[in-house]
Design a protein around this motif. Structure first.
Motif, PDB file in Angstrom:
ATOM      1  N   ARG A 269       0.969  -1.137   0.153  1.00  0.00           N
ATOM      2  CA  ARG A 269       0.006   0.196   0.198  1.00  0.00           C
ATOM      3  C   ARG A 269       1.107   1.456   0.062  1.00  0.00           C
ATOM      4  O   ARG A 269       0.422   2.507  -0.527  1.00  0.00           O
ATOM      5  CB  ARG A 269      -0.816   0.131   1.435  1.00  0.00           C
ATOM      6  CG  ARG A 269      -0.387  -0.163   2.464  1.00  0.00           C
ATOM      7  CD  ARG A 269      -1.299  -0.337   3.598  1.00  0.00           C
ATOM      8  NE  ARG A 269      -0.638  -1.316   4.562  1.00  0.00           N
ATOM      9  CZ  ARG A 269      -0.457  -2.106   4.933  1.00  0.00           C
ATOM     10  NH1 ARG A 269      -0.360  -2.478   4.205  1.00  0.00           N
ATOM     11  NH2 ARG A 269      -0.306  -2.288   6.200  1.00  0.00           N
ATOM     12  N   THR A 270       1.889   1.128   0.268  1.00  0.00           N
ATOM     13  CA  THR A 270       2.590   2.633   0.612  1.00  0.00           C
ATOM     14  C   THR A 270       3.164   2.587  -1.292  1.00  0.00           C
ATOM     15  O   THR A 270       3.579   4.153  -1.372  1.00  0.00           O
ATOM     16  CB  THR A 270       4.370   1.952   0.970  1.00  0.00           C
ATOM     17  OG1 THR A 270       5.127   1.059   0.800  1.00  0.00           O
ATOM     18  CG2 THR A 270       3.621   2.166   2.787  1.00  0.00           C
ATOM     19  N   GLN A 271       3.167   2.231  -2.188  1.00  0.00           N
ATOM     20  CA  GLN A 271       3.338   2.420  -3.566  1.00  0.00           C
ATOM     21  C   GLN A 271       2.215   3.061  -4.138  1.00  0.00           C
ATOM     22  O   GLN A 271       2.140   3.776  -5.012  1.00  0.00           O
ATOM     23  CB  GLN A 271       3.560   0.833  -4.034  1.00  0.00           C
ATOM     24  CG  GLN A 271       5.212   0.114  -3.663  1.00  0.00           C
ATOM     25  CD  GLN A 271       5.242  -0.648  -4.625  1.00  0.00           C
ATOM     26  OE1 GLN A 271       4.593  -1.741  -4.502  1.00  0.00           O
ATOM     27  NE2 GLN A 271       6.303  -0.714  -5.636  1.00  0.00           N
ATOM     28  N   PHE A 272       0.973   2.746  -3.212  1.00  0.00           N
ATOM     29  CA  PHE A 272      -0.082   3.657  -3.878  1.00  0.00           C
ATOM     30  C   PHE A 272      -0.791   4.166  -3.160  1.00  0.00           C
ATOM     31  O   PHE A 272      -1.958   4.668  -2.390  1.00  0.00           O
ATOM     32  CB  PHE A 272      -0.766   2.844  -4.181  1.00  0.00           C
ATOM     33  CG  PHE A 272      -0.733   1.490  -4.440  1.00  0.00           C
ATOM     34  CD1 PHE A 272      -0.533   1.715  -6.034  1.00  0.00           C
ATOM     35  CD2 PHE A 272      -0.006   0.205  -4.166  1.00  0.00           C
ATOM     36  CE1 PHE A 272       0.695   0.428  -7.004  1.00  0.00           C
ATOM     37  CE2 PHE A 272       0.380  -0.839  -5.103  1.00  0.00           C
ATOM     38  CZ  PHE A 272       0.425  -0.985  -6.826  1.00  0.00           C
ATOM     39  N   ASP A 273       0.176   5.113  -2.198  1.00  0.00           N
ATOM     40  CA  ASP A 273      -0.903   5.896  -0.911  1.00  0.00           C
ATOM     41  C   ASP A 273      -0.066   7.969  -1.273  1.00  0.00           C
ATOM     42  O   ASP A 273      -0.876   8.622  -0.291  1.00  0.00           O
ATOM     43  CB  ASP A 273       0.207   5.810   0.417  1.00  0.00           C
ATOM     44  CG  ASP A 273       1.270   6.479   0.986  1.00  0.00           C
ATOM     45  OD1 ASP A 273       1.952   6.815  -0.795  1.00  0.00           O
ATOM     46  OD2 ASP A 273       2.091   5.684   1.585  1.00  0.00           O
ATOM     47  N   ASP A 274       0.069   7.944  -2.535  1.00  0.00           N
ATOM     48  CA  ASP A 274       0.055   9.610  -2.412  1.00  0.00           C
ATOM     49  C   ASP A 274       0.781   9.935  -1.685  1.00  0.00           C
ATOM     50  O   ASP A 274       1.239  10.953  -1.542  1.00  0.00           O
ATOM     51  CB  ASP A 274      -1.179   9.816  -2.602  1.00  0.00           C
ATOM     52  CG  ASP A 274      -2.676  10.190  -3.717  1.00  0.00           C
ATOM     53  OD1 ASP A 274      -1.836   9.708  -4.831  1.00  0.00           O
ATOM     54  OD2 ASP A 274      -3.361   9.664  -3.629  1.00  0.00           O
ATOM     55  N   SER A 275       1.968   9.887  -1.357  1.00  0.00           N
ATOM     56  CA  SER A 275       3.176  10.617  -0.528  1.00  0.00           C
ATOM     57  C   SER A 275       3.575  10.950  -1.279  1.00  0.00           C
ATOM     58  O   SER A 275       4.029  11.886  -0.991  1.00  0.00           O
ATOM     59  CB  SER A 275       3.728   8.893   0.172  1.00  0.00           C
ATOM     60  OG  SER A 275       4.574   7.804  -0.728  1.00  0.00           O
ATOM     61  N   LEU A 276       3.982  11.051  -2.794  1.00  0.00           N
ATOM     62  CA  LEU A 276       4.909  12.003  -3.432  1.00  0.00           C
ATOM     63  C   LEU A 276       3.767  13.142  -3.246  1.00  0.00           C
ATOM     64  O   LEU A 276       5.098  14.306  -2.991  1.00  0.00           O
ATOM     65  CB  LEU A 276       4.873  11.837  -4.745  1.00  0.00           C
ATOM     66  CG  LEU A 276       6.558  10.152  -4.963  1.00  0.00           C
ATOM     67  CD1 LEU A 276       5.841   9.575  -6.592  1.00  0.00           C
ATOM     68  CD2 LEU A 276       7.594  11.012  -4.236  1.00  0.00           C
ATOM     69  N   LEU A 277       2.807  13.319  -4.235  1.00  0.00           N
ATOM     70  CA  LEU A 277       1.692  13.821  -3.861  1.00  0.00           C
ATOM     71  C   LEU A 277       1.755  15.088  -2.739  1.00  0.00           C
ATOM     72  O   LEU A 277       1.356  16.013  -2.710  1.00  0.00           O
ATOM     73  CB  LEU A 277      -0.018  13.828  -4.336  1.00  0.00           C
ATOM     74  CG  LEU A 277      -0.462  14.483  -3.926  1.00  0.00           C
ATOM     75  CD1 LEU A 277      -0.286  16.156  -4.811  1.00  0.00           C
ATOM     76  CD2 LEU A 277      -2.115  14.222  -4.608  1.00  0.00           C
ATOM     77  N   LYS A 278       1.767  14.358  -1.627  1.00  0.00           N
ATOM     78  CA  LYS A 278       1.321  14.837  -0.564  1.00  0.00           C
ATOM     79  C   LYS A 278       2.750  15.572   0.702  1.00  0.00           C
ATOM     80  O   LYS A 278       2.401  16.583   0.466  1.00  0.00           O
ATOM     81  CB  LYS A 278       1.224  14.009   0.267  1.00  0.00           C
ATOM     82  CG  LYS A 278       0.037  12.881   0.058  1.00  0.00           C
ATOM     83  CD  LYS A 278      -1.372  12.024   1.145  1.00  0.00           C
ATOM     84  CE  LYS A 278      -2.767  11.897   1.006  1.00  0.00           C
ATOM     85  NZ  LYS A 278      -2.699  10.950   2.377  1.00  0.00           N
ATOM     86  N   SER A 279       4.199  14.833  -0.227  1.00  0.00           N
ATOM     87  CA  SER A 279       4.805  15.548   0.515  1.00  0.00           C
ATOM     88  C   SER A 279       4.765  16.771  -0.411  1.00  0.00           C
ATOM     89  O   SER A 279       6.094  17.819   0.200  1.00  0.00           O
ATOM     90  CB  SER A 279       6.056  14.656   0.849  1.00  0.00           C
ATOM     91  OG  SER A 279       6.193  13.840  -0.401  1.00  0.00           O
ATOM     92  N   ALA A 280       5.188  17.055  -2.040  1.00  0.00           N
ATOM     93  CA  ALA A 280       4.869  17.996  -2.406  1.00  0.00           C
ATOM     94  C   ALA A 280       4.633  18.957  -1.658  1.00  0.00           C
ATOM     95  O   ALA A 280       4.924  20.386  -1.990  1.00  0.00           O
ATOM     96  CB  ALA A 280       5.007  17.822  -3.797  1.00  0.00           C
TER      97      ALA A 280
END
Length: 266
Positions: A187-198
């Motif tokens: 699930r960490t590969q699909f958690d929108d973490s890149l979008l959120k961090s930016a």
């Protein structure tokens, strides 16, 4: 859908930290330093977007995923809770009625909308209708979210045909790797973490905001979380935006009409 398409075009590539690395989100690409004109890992080139039909870049093929509006508004709440606002600070029905459905957080220069239209100045139901009238065009594929849940293999095969993938093994892999269990384990590969961090950087909030839970979750019907007022507001929005275009009294009738239309066409 990003996972389905990426698995189909690559035959099973999972070598990415978060899927936005390999399927850019158009609205966030600049924040992430992604060049949308660059070559991608495989063909066809893929992009995710929430842009309305009128604002989508022209000349491509479009896969439009449509979901029950009751689930859409609750999913929106769950996505933003713990990120844009603290968990527990806003109740789901307050969010749906005061923010998602009537645009009460919009600046005065943005027109009010019927369903969560703060990003494109049109409602999510209007978004669906704009694509619905194009459903017979060769470069448009309509996919109902609930159809994927009920028969993933059938829908993956539709997508494969649409994007020009004829490899049966690639289809088999894509079906397996797009199932809930497989994606939940990763699930960490699909958690929108890149979008959120930016976005966190640009919004000046804590870098970890919104990172406490993944995006992959059991996604059954969420109508039970809505009270009578929220449901009535969604139904009113449906009557305004969708009945004049589809003739369907509600979402399930619309979906049934689509199935009947497809059967007749085949």
């Amino acid at each position: 859908m990003s996972q389905i398409c990426h698995q189909l075009r690559t035959g099973g590539d999972m070598d990415f930290n978060e899927i936005t690395e390999v399927v850019p989100f158009l609205e966030a690409a600049a924040d992430l330093g992604q060049n949308c004109y660059s070559d991608q890992r495989a063909e066809p080139r893929l992009f995710k977007t929430h842009l309305s039909e009128s604002l989508c870049p022209k000349g491509g093929k479009y896969i439009v995923v449509i979901r029950n509006p009751y689930d859409v508004v609750v999913s929106q709440f769950k996505f933003l809770e713990g990120w844009y606002f603290e968990t527990g600070s806003i109740q789901a029905n307050h969010f749906v009625q005061q923010i998602s459905l009537n645009g009460s957080t919009l600046p005065s220069s943005v027109p009010m909308t019927t369903m969560g239209g703060y990003s494109q100045k049109s409602s999510s139901l209007d978004y669906c209708m704009a694509w619905w009238v194009r459903r017979h065009e060769d470069n448009v594929l309509i996919v109902f979210y609930e159809d994927m849940r009920e028969d993933l293999e059938k829908e993956v095969k539709r997508v494969a045909e649409f994007i020009g993938v004829r490899d049966a093994k690639a289809v088999e892999v894509a079906v397996h790797r797009s199932r809930f269990d497989y994606m939940f384990e990763r699930r960490t590969q699909f958690d929108d973490s890149l979008l959120k961090s930016a976005r966190n950087v640009h919004m000046g909030i804590d870098a970890s905001a919104g990172m406490r839970h993944g995006k992959v979750a059991s996604s059954g019907g969420k109508r039970h979380l809505l009270n009578a007022t929220s449901i009535a507001m969604i139904d009113e929005a449906w009557a305004r935006s969708c009945i004049p275009v589809t003739g369907a009294k509600d979402y399930e009738e619309w979906r049934a009409m689509w199935h009947a239309e497809r059967r007749q066409k085949s």
